[in-house]
Design an enzyme around this catalytic site. Structure first.
Site, PDB file in Angstrom:
ATOM      1  N   GLU A 274       0.831  -1.215   0.000  1.00 21.74           N
ATOM      2  CA  GLU A 274       0.000   0.000   0.000  1.00 21.74           C
ATOM      3  C   GLU A 274       0.861   1.260   0.000  1.00 21.74           C
ATOM      4  O   GLU A 274       0.761   2.084   0.907  1.00 21.74           O
ATOM      5  CB  GLU A 274      -0.896   0.017   1.253  1.00 21.74           C
ATOM      6  CG  GLU A 274      -1.874  -1.135   1.340  1.00 21.74           C
ATOM      7  CD  GLU A 274      -2.610  -1.186   2.682  1.00 21.74           C
ATOM      8  OE1 GLU A 274      -3.652  -1.855   2.749  1.00 21.74           O
ATOM      9  OE2 GLU A 274      -2.128  -0.569   3.655  1.00 21.74           O
ATOM     10  N   ARG A 277       3.261   7.750  -0.216  1.00 19.90           N
ATOM     11  CA  ARG A 277       4.291   8.779  -0.336  1.00 19.90           C
ATOM     12  C   ARG A 277       5.378   8.425  -1.362  1.00 19.90           C
ATOM     13  O   ARG A 277       5.794   9.280  -2.139  1.00 19.90           O
ATOM     14  CB  ARG A 277       4.959   8.957   1.035  1.00 19.90           C
ATOM     15  CG  ARG A 277       5.906  10.135   1.128  1.00 19.90           C
ATOM     16  CD  ARG A 277       6.690  10.085   2.450  1.00 19.90           C
ATOM     17  NE  ARG A 277       5.837   9.858   3.597  1.00 19.90           N
ATOM     18  CZ  ARG A 277       5.296  10.825   4.337  1.00 19.90           C
ATOM     19  NH1 ARG A 277       5.568  12.066   4.084  1.00 19.90           N
ATOM     20  NH2 ARG A 277       4.509  10.524   5.364  1.00 19.90           N
ATOM     21  N   TYR A 317       3.995  18.716  11.171  1.00 20.94           N
ATOM     22  CA  TYR A 317       4.996  17.734  11.586  1.00 20.94           C
ATOM     23  C   TYR A 317       6.395  18.319  11.689  1.00 20.94           C
ATOM     24  O   TYR A 317       7.345  17.570  11.882  1.00 20.94           O
ATOM     25  CB  TYR A 317       5.153  16.621  10.547  1.00 20.94           C
ATOM     26  CG  TYR A 317       3.925  15.922  10.052  1.00 20.94           C
ATOM     27  CD1 TYR A 317       3.151  15.126  10.903  1.00 20.94           C
ATOM     28  CD2 TYR A 317       3.576  15.979   8.706  1.00 20.94           C
ATOM     29  CE1 TYR A 317       2.062  14.442  10.409  1.00 20.94           C
ATOM     30  CE2 TYR A 317       2.475  15.282   8.213  1.00 20.94           C
ATOM     31  CZ  TYR A 317       1.728  14.519   9.079  1.00 20.94           C
ATOM     32  OH  TYR A 317       0.663  13.836   8.604  1.00 20.94           O
ATOM     33  N   CYS A 343      -2.743  34.074   9.097  1.00 20.70           N
ATOM     34  CA  CYS A 343      -2.562  34.727  10.394  1.00 20.70           C
ATOM     35  C   CYS A 343      -2.288  33.716  11.492  1.00 20.70           C
ATOM     36  O   CYS A 343      -3.127  33.471  12.356  1.00 20.70           O
ATOM     37  CB  CYS A 343      -3.776  35.580  10.710  1.00 20.70           C
ATOM     38  SG  CYS A 343      -3.789  37.022   9.656  1.00 20.70           S
ATOM     39  N   GLU A 344      -1.109  33.103  11.433  1.00 24.70           N
ATOM     40  CA  GLU A 344      -0.644  32.141  12.434  1.00 24.70           C
ATOM     41  C   GLU A 344       0.869  32.196  12.363  1.00 24.70           C
ATOM     42  O   GLU A 344       1.438  32.172  11.253  1.00 24.70           O
ATOM     43  CB  GLU A 344      -1.028  30.692  12.050  1.00 24.70           C
ATOM     44  CG  GLU A 344      -2.492  30.409  11.906  1.00 24.70           C
ATOM     45  CD  GLU A 344      -3.153  29.905  13.183  1.00 24.70           C
ATOM     46  OE1 GLU A 344      -2.430  29.607  14.154  1.00 24.70           O
ATOM     47  OE2 GLU A 344      -4.381  29.848  13.191  1.00 24.70           O
ATOM     48  N   TYR A 372       0.576  13.978   0.824  1.00 22.36           N
ATOM     49  CA  TYR A 372       0.139  14.615   2.072  1.00 22.36           C
ATOM     50  C   TYR A 372       0.296  16.125   1.978  1.00 22.36           C
ATOM     51  O   TYR A 372       0.719  16.788   2.922  1.00 22.36           O
ATOM     52  CB  TYR A 372       0.889  14.027   3.279  1.00 22.36           C
ATOM     53  CG  TYR A 372       0.764  12.525   3.311  1.00 22.36           C
ATOM     54  CD1 TYR A 372      -0.439  11.930   3.661  1.00 22.36           C
ATOM     55  CD2 TYR A 372       1.817  11.695   2.921  1.00 22.36           C
ATOM     56  CE1 TYR A 372      -0.596  10.556   3.637  1.00 22.36           C
ATOM     57  CE2 TYR A 372       1.672  10.319   2.891  1.00 22.36           C
ATOM     58  CZ  TYR A 372       0.462   9.764   3.250  1.00 22.36           C
ATOM     59  OH  TYR A 372       0.312   8.401   3.207  1.00 22.36           O
TER      60      TYR A 372
END
Ligand SMILES: *Cc1c(COP(=O)(O)O)cnc(C)c1O
Length: 416
Positions: A274, A277, A317, A343-344, A372
């Site tokens: 499976e 990535r 991550y 805005c972070e 991802y």
């Protein structure tokens, strides 16, 4: 030459200059190299040829229909973990006998649609789910083929958010309880036990944890045979990493196959893989435009037009991605944090990168953004979802257009 390379001063994806795409579709956008996608899939096919596995591409890595269709045309199946991904797999034309359904929280509606589609198997995550599937199959008058997802209690040495085969992980049936759950499965009237599954995590860059997990699975397969339970499929999940940084040197599929071969042969089972990535990760890039260059007493910032809503891996991550300019400049090299417009303060694409000072309007490419990346994008800050472009040789086409403001509010009361 496949992938992202410079010709003269300009960055290309395969045979197409990124500036040319930006001129037509605007920025930011995602772009994928078809040659790289094909080569990555072929590396599995060829590397594992002797074992003739069923390769079920993990849809959560990137489920754009054109990418799913391309892999289906190459013979790939689908690993889905929601009703939406099952819908995409069917839309992409994946034969139901090449679809496996993963996940620890499958809902009634999702299980019913998968039973109706008659997929190859459910990778069952718990005893409760097993009993529930049996009940639903009985109601529908069908049989459900299942594998148990076994938690082999292995540390894959990856980020804790993407390590899934430790005994404290929420996923799967602990290996010490697997015998008992298999026994129950074998007694349920509408369940056919056909496989065993594990998935120990993602972005794993060594073969050893995969081999260790597979050994535990093959041991269990032989033990189950003694109990009269015959397993035909052994599924080692996904998780093979890619080289985000030079020092990551994951094994190739061929190297994995060599280590897997004797173990799988011992069981006589068909292998299922499976990968996610390692199929799409290095085939994609996020292309953003430099809006502003801001130098402060402490730091220099490159403000670009893509942010954490488009690409959350760095914020989520601490994921590292190489960031390279769309055009090579001869200017001074400066240390920059590359940040988005959200805005972070966690909204960054890369920190402390040495780059030749770009000009306003230059492109920046965030590499290895095929997996991802788009699949985790959101509308945060009411920013429309980005377009996706697939490059094939010297041509490219839009495989998803940019979301409009109107589309963004269309499901809301008063937004029609
Ligand atoms: C996420 C996932 C995969 C794919 O993992 P990659 O690291 O992208 O190869 C495969 N199987 C299961 C069950 C998963 O949850």
């Amino acid at each position: 030459m496949a992938g992202f390379t410079y010709h003269n001063q300009d960055l290309y994806c395969d045979g197409v200059r990124l500036m040319d795409i930006a001129g037509e579709v605007g920025t930011p956008f995602y772009v994928y190299s078809e040659d790289t996608l094909r080569a990555n899939y072929a590396a599995y096919q060829e590397g594992f040829a002797e074992l003739d596995p069923l390769i079920c591409y993990a849809y959560k890595a990137n489920s754009n229909l054109s990418i799913c269709r391309l892999l289906r045309e190459m013979g790939g199946g689908a690993d889905v973990l929601s009703g939406g991904e099952l819908f995409r797999a069917i839309k992409a034309g994946v034969p139901s006998k090449k679809i496996v359904f993963n996940g620890n929280g499958k809902t009634k509606a999702e299980l019913e649609s998968a039973l109706e589609a008659d997929i190859l198997m459910f990778n069952v995550d718990s005893k409760d789910e097993l009993v529930f599937i049996d009940e639903l199959a009985k109601e529908k008058g069908v049989r459900a083929r299942i594998a148990l997802r076994v938690n082999p209690d292995i540390d894959p040495g990856t980020h804790p958010y993407i390590a899934t085969g430790l005994s404290e992980s929420k996923f799967g049936v602990h290996i010490l309880q697997a015998g008992e759950v298999y026994h129950l499965a074998s007694e349920l009237s509408h369940i056919d036990v056909i496989g065993i599954h594990t998935h120990i995590g993602s972005q794993i860059t060594e073969a050893a944890p995969f081999v260790e997990a597979l050994k535990k699975l093959t041991g269990l397969v032989l033990k189950l045979r003694e109990m009269g339970i015959n397993i035909g499929y052994i599924n080692s999940g996904g998780g093979l990493g890619i080289s985000y940084q030079e020092e990551d040197a994951p094994p190739t599929p061929a190297e994995m196959a060599k280590a897997f071969r004797p173990l799988v042969a011992e069981t006589g089972c068909r292998l299922i893989l499976e990968p996610g990535r390692s199929i799409v990760g290095n085939a994609g890039a996020l292309i953003a435009e430099v809006l502003y260059i801001k130098e402060t007493p402490r730091k220099n910032f490159l403000v670009v037009d893509a942010g954490m809503n488009d690409f959350i891996r760095p914020a989520l991550y601490g994921g590292y991605h190489r960031i390279i300019p769309g055009i090579i400049r001869e200017s001074n090299v400066v240390m920059f944090d590359i940040v988005g417009p959200i805005c972070e303060s966690g909204d960054y694409l890369g920190k402390e990168r040495r780059l030749a000072r770009p000009h306003q309007g230059d492109l920046m490419a965030v590499l290895d953004a095929g997996a991802y990346a788009y699949s985790m994008a959101s509308n945060y800050n009411a920013r429309p979802l980005l377009p996706e472009v697939l490059v094939k040789g010297e041509e490219y086409h839009l495989i998803r257009r940019r979301q409009t403001y109107q589309e963004m509010i269309a499901q809301e009361e008063g937004g029609e």
